[in-house]
Design an enzyme around this catalytic site. Structure first.
Site, PDB file in Angstrom:
ATOM      1  N   ASP A 189     173.755  15.800 113.319  1.00  0.00           N
ATOM      2  CA  ASP A 189     173.785  15.639 111.857  1.00  0.00           C
ATOM      3  C   ASP A 189     174.147  16.983 111.240  1.00  0.00           C
ATOM      4  OD1 ASP A 189     173.300  14.042 109.462  1.00  0.00           O
ATOM      5  OD2 ASP A 189     171.649  15.430 109.095  1.00  0.00           O
TER       6      ASP A 189
ATOM      7  N   GLU B 281     174.148  19.070 107.290  1.00  0.00           N
ATOM      8  CA  GLU B 281     173.887  19.092 105.848  1.00  0.00           C
ATOM      9  C   GLU B 281     175.006  19.915 105.224  1.00  0.00           C
ATOM     10  OE1 GLU B 281     171.630  17.259 104.548  1.00  0.00           O
ATOM     11  OE2 GLU B 281     170.556  16.779 106.398  1.00  0.00           O
TER      12      GLU B 281
ATOM     13  N   HIS C  65     166.655  14.578 105.260  1.00  0.00           N
ATOM     14  CA  HIS C  65     167.661  15.488 104.692  1.00  0.00           C
ATOM     15  C   HIS C  65     167.605  16.881 105.282  1.00  0.00           C
ATOM     16  CE1 HIS C  65     168.754  12.297 102.064  1.00  0.00           C
ATOM     17  NE2 HIS C  65     167.574  12.282 101.486  1.00  0.00           N
TER      18      HIS C  65
ATOM     19  N   ASP D 193     166.819  14.549 110.885  1.00  0.00           N
ATOM     20  CA  ASP D 193     167.733  13.408 110.751  1.00  0.00           C
ATOM     21  C   ASP D 193     168.398  13.090 112.093  1.00  0.00           C
ATOM     22  OD1 ASP D 193     167.102  13.251 108.126  1.00  0.00           O
ATOM     23  OD2 ASP D 193     169.063  13.818 107.323  1.00  0.00           O
TER      24      ASP D 193
END
Ligand code: SF4
Length: 844
Positions: A19, A21, A154, A159
């Protein structure tokens, strides 16, 4: 003792979940601020790699809030280039797993050469297929449904780990799906589908022990019985209302408007009040969507929707035949996913209602193709008649005392039910319900269907019609269709009717091995059926009557011209149709008394001279709840340009947001206004640690969910459903401008009719609906949070203004008000709220 159980390995046991961000949604303009990779062995996390990443640009407050990462932390982190080697070494050659990984891949492939270079499994796609009844597939919601911990949503590492665990759960779920269903899914999705290996299970000969994680919220799975709202102590007034409704239904034929808030009138309560009623009664309500036939039956109720809401088993089988013959290989991936979801859902659904399936359900274009639309004609040849979902629902309805139908289908109740009465909860929508049933033709869609079917000449004719229409419209949004366009439409309609049988014949011929199916089988015959549908719509549009007009509109999105037939007062037709069907009709809404005071509203809501209006006194009104306008005015004069007013509004909101930590919701007249206002205030407020979430910019109606967060201001469109979209309700509403609809032909026609009676057409047709909507917001919020403040910033509402402004404010005579300078208004409002009172504030 039982047989020995054996463990069956999941098909893809070793993988790396990942993942990222980022600072925003655009891989071109935004940057990565965190990456995380978690290695799984046998579906179990064994090693993690994560790092914050120093971006080469500013990070917005909303992202920092969302992730909990600080600017200081980012400043001390490595840049992405310096950790690429570690990432590549960590993930090795293992397959990757992400939740909607396209987004993450688009960012990482810009900074890691050759990324991803291995198969990438998508848990969002897979979850939609194997858990078809869940309400939401957002990572956090999915993890929660599956009982998977997600401590810090988040943040990339949490995540990624949750994504990897979800992937393991999905694979275990796949093991529990029958081999036949798995094979069907592989066939539908095609040979190049990356996730096919998840469905290629090595079969074990003996009994199996499956690690099967069920969604924790069993109630959200299709087919599970949902309890109706618990029977609480009936409010005396509510009881009186229900008794009265029951009396009405026993009485003479006709209809009555009842003035009553709706939230207490659940199907269960209405059913109880009608226990003495002899014949079946239809209850049309929004609540119907949440009902389940199983729980309803025990209370003498049943739920019935329209045939197009149910899955047709015969068509579902035909689709499987078509996939076996390779006839559906050309479908787009979204349609293939839909068919895969249907394949799993079919094996677990009890009701067969498309609305059970989230995202891909009712709204998907192919749901119509797989529905019971052919009922009742298909009964003669259907081998599944006994199991037919729609037929079962119909039979249950025939045996019920109370038949609950979705409000939008109150006019579609089949005549064979012989219902002797109807209660419609929320008559405000009757006009919209009637309008939705009127013929409507989207010219661009017709053109594209004709082109898809190879009817190039006819497609060109439609193209010419589009140009003619757009030319006639000029800069207007809509107009009554000119005569020459009507003639061109009639000629096109004749030609389409001629070509339809030929197209049907050609399709049948082209199917070869599938020719044993009906002439236009599901999915493959979709375009043909769409053309038949458009031809029927054209026929309806061309059939004239003197209570309606033929309207040409520009349309929204991809539309390039929409022609429809519209009734001037549609709700009146809807009401008459209800009375013709059911004899006794009771129409309930909180607004009946208010509506009955204005000629324009009466017609808009279906009232006719002599109609009965029954007002049920109920305890929650503005005055009793303590709601009252406190009008606040600032001395800036009344003649402000659009940009001056926008600037003034922005300044006011900045001051208000700085002055209070209360939830503030600004309800704007349009999305373009929201964008302008957000542009004006966001930077300033963010620099003061207040995040601005704007509907249409930062998401849809779900931006309202941010209302509960400290230091947050939400901008949304006037009309948005507050109660249904957020748990935390605002105590301050700001309304910058009165949100009138843009000028349109139907409103003009209606206004002219009302004006010809010596009344103000504009006030009754355009102003009063806004008053109604605002009063509804205030009542709902007052009931929920008790004390609210509403700022109206439209200068037209200032005292002394002529015209609609004074009429508007006159409708709030029962609510305290105040006009004063801006700063005093803010202070007064906050005092007012803190003191436990509610108010309506006014400023310009
Ligand atoms: S009876 Fe008609 S609608 Fe029902 S399953 Fe059979 S073909 Fe489909």
């Amino acid at each position: 003792m039982g047989e020995e159980l054996e463990f069956v390995a999941i098909p893809v046991p070793d993988y790396v979940a990942f993942d990222v961000e980022t600072t925003g949604f655009s891989p071109d303009d935004d940057r990565i601020i965190e990456v995380a990779f978690v290695r799984f062995e046998n579906g179990v996390p064994v090693e993690r790699f994560s790092s914050l990443v120093r971006p080469d640009r500013e990070v917005g407050l909303k992202i920092l809030r969302l992730t909990g990462i600080s600017r200081e932390e980012l400043a001390d982190s490595p840049d992405i280039g310096s950790i690429v080697g570690q990432i590549e070494q960590f993930r090795g050659g293992l397959p990757l797993v992400g939740h909607n990984p396209e987004f993450d891949v688009s960012f990482l492939s810009r900074v890691i050469p050759g990324f991803p270079g291995v198969p990438v499994y998508d848990t969002l796609e897979l979850a939609r297929i194997v858990y078809p009844g869940l309400k939401s597939f957002k990572l956090g919601d999915l993890a929660s449904e599956l009982g998977i911990p997600l401590c810090d949503a988040h943040r990339a590492c949490d995540d990624a780990e949750a994504t990897g665990l979800i992937f393991a759960a999905i694979q275990e779920r796949v093991l529990a799906i029958s081999k036949a269903v798995r094979e069907k899914i592989i066939r539908i999705m095609g040979a190049d589908w990356v996730s096919r290996s998840v469905f290629q299970v090595q079969e074990s000969p003996g009994p199996q022990l499956l690690l099967f994680i069920e969604p924790s919220s069993a109630g959200s799975l299709p087919g599970d019985v949902k309890p109706l709202p618990a029977e609480t102590c009936l409010d005396r007034v509510e009881e009186a209302c229900l008794d009265w409704v029951a009396d009405l239904l026993q009485g003479q034929r006709g209809h009555t408007f009842v003035d009553f808030p709706l939230e207490g009138l659940t199907p269960a309560k209405v059913a109880k009040s009608l226990s003495a009623h002899p014949g079946p009664v239809v209850l049309a309500a929004d609540l119907a969507a949440d009902m389940d036939t199983g729980s309803a039956a025990s209370q003498g109720m049943s739920f019935l929707s329209v045939p197009r809401d149910y899955l047709c088993l015969l068509k579902a089988d035909m689709v499987e035949d078509l996939t076996r013959g390779g006839h559906l290989d050309h479908l787009d991936v979204e349609s293939k996913r839909f068919l895969s979801t249907i394949t799993v859902w079919r094996s677990i659904t009890q009701n067969g209602m498309f609305r059970e399936i989230q995202v891909v359900g009712k709204g998907h274009t192919l749901s119509r193709e797989l529905s019971c639309l052919g009922f009742p004609d298909c009964q003669e040849f259907c081998p599944y008649l006994e199991r037919c979902f729609y037929r079962k629902a119909l039979n249950a309805a025939l045996a019920s005392r109370l038949i609950v139908v979705p409000k939008e289908h109150c006019l579609d109740v089949p005549g064979e039910l012989n219902a002797s009465g109807c209660v419609l909860l929320g008559f405000d929508e009757l006009g919209t319900i009637w309008e939705r049933r009127q013929p409507r033709l989207d010219l661009e869609r017709l053109r594209s269907v004709l082109e898809g079917l190879g009817c190039t000449g006819l497609a060109e004719q439609v193209e010419r019609l589009i140009f003619k229409g757009l030319d006639a419209l000029g800069s207007n949004h809509d107009m009554v269709v000119p005569e020459d366009l009507v003639a061109a439409l009639a000629s096109l309609h004749r030609e389409i009717r001629l070509v339809l049988p030929e197209l049907s014949q050609a399709l049948k011929h082209s199917l070869g091995t599938c020719s044993q199916l009906q002439a236009a089988p599901p999915v493959l015959g979709a375009d043909l059926r769409r053309l038949e549908y458009w031809a029927d719509q054209m026929e309806g549009i061309l059939a004239q009557d003197n209570t309606s007009v033929c309207l040409l509109e520009r349309g929204y999105g991809d539309a390039r011209g929409v022609i429809s037939r519209k009734h001037v007062w549609p709700a009146i037709h809807g009401k008459i149709s209800l009375v013709e069907r059911f004899g006794n009709v009771v129409l309930v809404s909180p607004n009946a008394s208010f509506v009955s005071r204005f000629e324009g509203l009466r017609r808009l809501y279906g009232f006719e001279p002599g109609d009965r209006v029954h007002h049920v006194d109920h305890p929650v009104t503005h005055a009793q709840a303590g709601t009252g306008p406190l009008l606040v005015s600032i001395d800036k004069g009344h003649r402000l340009s659009y940009s001056e007013h926008l600037e003034l509004t922005g300044d006011f909101i900045k001051q208000l947001a700085l002055a209070t930590s209360e939830n503030i919701l600004c309800l704007c007249p349009s999305y373009s206004y929201i964008r302008s206002l957000a542009g004006q205030i966001s930077e300033f407020l963010e620099s003061n640690q207040i995040a601005v979430f704007a509907q249409g910019v930062d998401g849809g109606a779900r931006v309202l969910e941010h209302l509960g967060e400290p230091g947050t201001l939400v901008l949304a469109r006037f009309g948005v459903d507050i109660l249904g979209n957020t748990q935390v309700l605002p105590r301050i509403l700001v309304i910058p401008r009165i949100p009138f609809l843009p000028p349109n032909t139907m409103a003009d026609i209606r206004q002219r009719e009302i004006s010809s009676l010596g009344k103000s057409g504009f006030v009754e047709i355009s102003v009063m609906p806004v008053v109604l909507a605002l009063r509804a917001y205030m009542e709902d919020l007052s009931r929920a949070v008790g004390n609210i403040a509403v700022f109206l910033l439209d200068p037209k509402l200032l005292p002394g203004q002529s015209g609609w402004g004074s009429e508007f404010m006159a409708q709030f005579h029962d609510v305290a008000s105040m006009v004063c300078p801006q700063q005093i208004g803010i202070a007064q409002a906050l005092r007012w709220i803190r003191s436990g009172n509610s108010c309506l504030l006014y400023t310009s």
